[in-house]
Design a protein around this motif. Structure first.
Motif, PDB file in Angstrom:
ATOM      1  N   ILE A  68      -1.180  11.054  -0.105  1.00 20.16           N
ATOM      2  CA  ILE A  68       0.043  10.280   0.086  1.00 20.16           C
ATOM      3  C   ILE A  68      -0.317   8.850  -0.316  1.00 20.16           C
ATOM      4  O   ILE A  68      -1.040   8.162   0.403  1.00 20.16           O
ATOM      5  N   THR A  69       0.154   8.447  -1.471  1.00 17.04           N
ATOM      6  CA  THR A  69      -0.227   7.160  -2.044  1.00 17.04           C
ATOM      7  C   THR A  69       0.957   6.194  -2.035  1.00 17.04           C
ATOM      8  O   THR A  69       2.104   6.580  -1.814  1.00 17.04           O
ATOM      9  N   GLY A  70       0.652   4.939  -2.306  1.00 15.79           N
ATOM     10  CA  GLY A  70       1.675   3.915  -2.452  1.00 15.79           C
ATOM     11  C   GLY A  70       1.537   2.805  -1.440  1.00 15.79           C
ATOM     12  O   GLY A  70       0.637   2.819  -0.590  1.00 15.79           O
ATOM     13  N   ARG A  71       2.438   1.816  -1.566  1.00 18.73           N
ATOM     14  CA  ARG A  71       2.414   0.628  -0.706  1.00 18.73           C
ATOM     15  C   ARG A  71       3.707   0.527   0.090  1.00 18.73           C
ATOM     16  O   ARG A  71       4.794   0.644  -0.468  1.00 18.73           O
ATOM     17  N   LEU A  72       3.537   0.275   1.371  1.00 23.82           N
ATOM     18  CA  LEU A  72       4.691   0.021   2.219  1.00 23.82           C
ATOM     19  C   LEU A  72       5.312  -1.301   1.776  1.00 23.82           C
ATOM     20  O   LEU A  72       4.610  -2.266   1.498  1.00 23.82           O
ATOM     21  N   GLY A  73       6.633  -1.332   1.713  1.00 25.84           N
ATOM     22  CA  GLY A  73       7.334  -2.518   1.251  1.00 25.84           C
ATOM     23  C   GLY A  73       7.494  -2.547  -0.253  1.00 25.84           C
ATOM     24  O   GLY A  73       8.085  -3.465  -0.801  1.00 25.84           O
ATOM     25  N   GLU A  74       6.965  -1.522  -0.931  1.00 28.11           N
ATOM     26  CA  GLU A  74       7.074  -1.467  -2.390  1.00 28.11           C
ATOM     27  C   GLU A  74       7.641  -0.111  -2.803  1.00 28.11           C
ATOM     28  O   GLU A  74       8.793  -0.017  -3.195  1.00 28.11           O
ATOM     29  N   ASP A  75       6.835   0.948  -2.685  1.00 25.41           N
ATOM     30  CA  ASP A  75       7.296   2.273  -3.102  1.00 25.41           C
ATOM     31  C   ASP A  75       7.184   3.329  -2.004  1.00 25.41           C
ATOM     32  O   ASP A  75       7.417   4.510  -2.252  1.00 25.41           O
ATOM     33  N   VAL A  76       6.845   2.906  -0.784  1.00 24.99           N
ATOM     34  CA  VAL A  76       6.833   3.799   0.378  1.00 24.99           C
ATOM     35  C   VAL A  76       7.683   3.142   1.453  1.00 24.99           C
ATOM     36  O   VAL A  76       7.481   1.963   1.777  1.00 24.99           O
ATOM     37  N   ASP A  77       8.653   3.892   1.999  1.00 29.24           N
ATOM     38  CA  ASP A  77       9.494   3.329   3.055  1.00 29.24           C
ATOM     39  C   ASP A  77       8.841   3.523   4.426  1.00 29.24           C
ATOM     40  O   ASP A  77       7.795   4.174   4.548  1.00 29.24           O
ATOM     41  N   LEU A  78       9.441   2.944   5.441  1.00 26.04           N
ATOM     42  CA  LEU A  78       8.872   2.992   6.787  1.00 26.04           C
ATOM     43  C   LEU A  78       8.663   4.422   7.258  1.00 26.04           C
ATOM     44  O   LEU A  78       7.597   4.759   7.774  1.00 26.04           O
ATOM     45  N   GLU A  79       9.657   5.285   7.073  1.00 29.98           N
ATOM     46  CA  GLU A  79       9.523   6.677   7.516  1.00 29.98           C
ATOM     47  C   GLU A  79       8.377   7.382   6.789  1.00 29.98           C
ATOM     48  O   GLU A  79       7.648   8.172   7.383  1.00 29.98           O
ATOM     49  N   GLY A  80       8.223   7.091   5.499  1.00 32.80           N
ATOM     50  CA  GLY A  80       7.109   7.655   4.739  1.00 32.80           C
ATOM     51  C   GLY A  80       5.771   7.179   5.267  1.00 32.80           C
ATOM     52  O   GLY A  80       4.804   7.931   5.324  1.00 32.80           O
ATOM     53  N   GLY A  81       5.703   5.912   5.672  1.00 33.14           N
ATOM     54  CA  GLY A  81       4.477   5.360   6.235  1.00 33.14           C
ATOM     55  C   GLY A  81       4.137   5.990   7.578  1.00 33.14           C
ATOM     56  O   GLY A  81       2.975   6.311   7.850  1.00 33.14           O
TER      57      GLY A  81
END
Length: 153
Positions: free
Chosen positions: A49-62
């Motif tokens: 599960i890759t990516g950055r919160l606040g960029e391409d991952v939303d809170l629920e994804g985080g």
């Protein structure tokens, strides 16, 4: 009820513990504590599960990524101790969130792992915690979580 029964009740299947990706061991037991190395966010299918919160991952994804880190922590704890019933208490979680400078929801993301520990271990799953935003994590994952666990003799 055993912890394995509790996991079944919660619908959680533990994956194979992830092998270290560098020069370290997954866990070290010393002085009645188990120190578990950081576990990165793997999806149920084994993909990262890759990516950055606040960029391409939303809170629920985080939150979901942090929960998956928690599941891998449980797998590592079980591998190290032989049984999750040897856990006396989850002492501390360190949660690292790959996030943009503007993202400030790290504590909410960390709840994904924290709430899992409480669901699995009850009161013994309540712990101290750090939730930290970082610029990058290994392999570009969204979340990494490490743990300190008190163990029964």
């Amino acid at each position: 009820m055993s912890i394995d029964q509790r996991l079944t009740e919660l619908g959680i299947t533990l994956p194979q513990p992830a092998a270290p990706v560098a020069a370290y061991v997954p866990a070290v037991e010393i002085g009645g504590l188990l120190h578990v190395s950081g576990q990165i966010s793997f999806a149920e299918d084994g993909s990262l599960i890759t990516g950055r919160l606040g960029e391409d991952v939303d809170l629920e994804g985080g939150i979901a990524a942090a929960r998956r880190c928690g599941v891998m922590l449980l797998a590592q704890i079980k591998a190290a101790l032989g049984s999750l019933d040897r856990v006396e208490r989850i002492v501390k979680l360190g949660v690292f969130v790959n996030s943009t400078p503007a993202f400030t929801g790290q504590p909410k993301v960390a709840n994904g792992a924290s709430e899992l520990m409480q669901q699995v271990f009850g009161e013994a799953g309540r712990h101290a915690r750090s939730a930290v935003g970082v610029a990058v994590l290994p392999l570009g994952v969204a979340v990494e979580v490490d743990a300190i666990v008190a163990i029964k003799a």
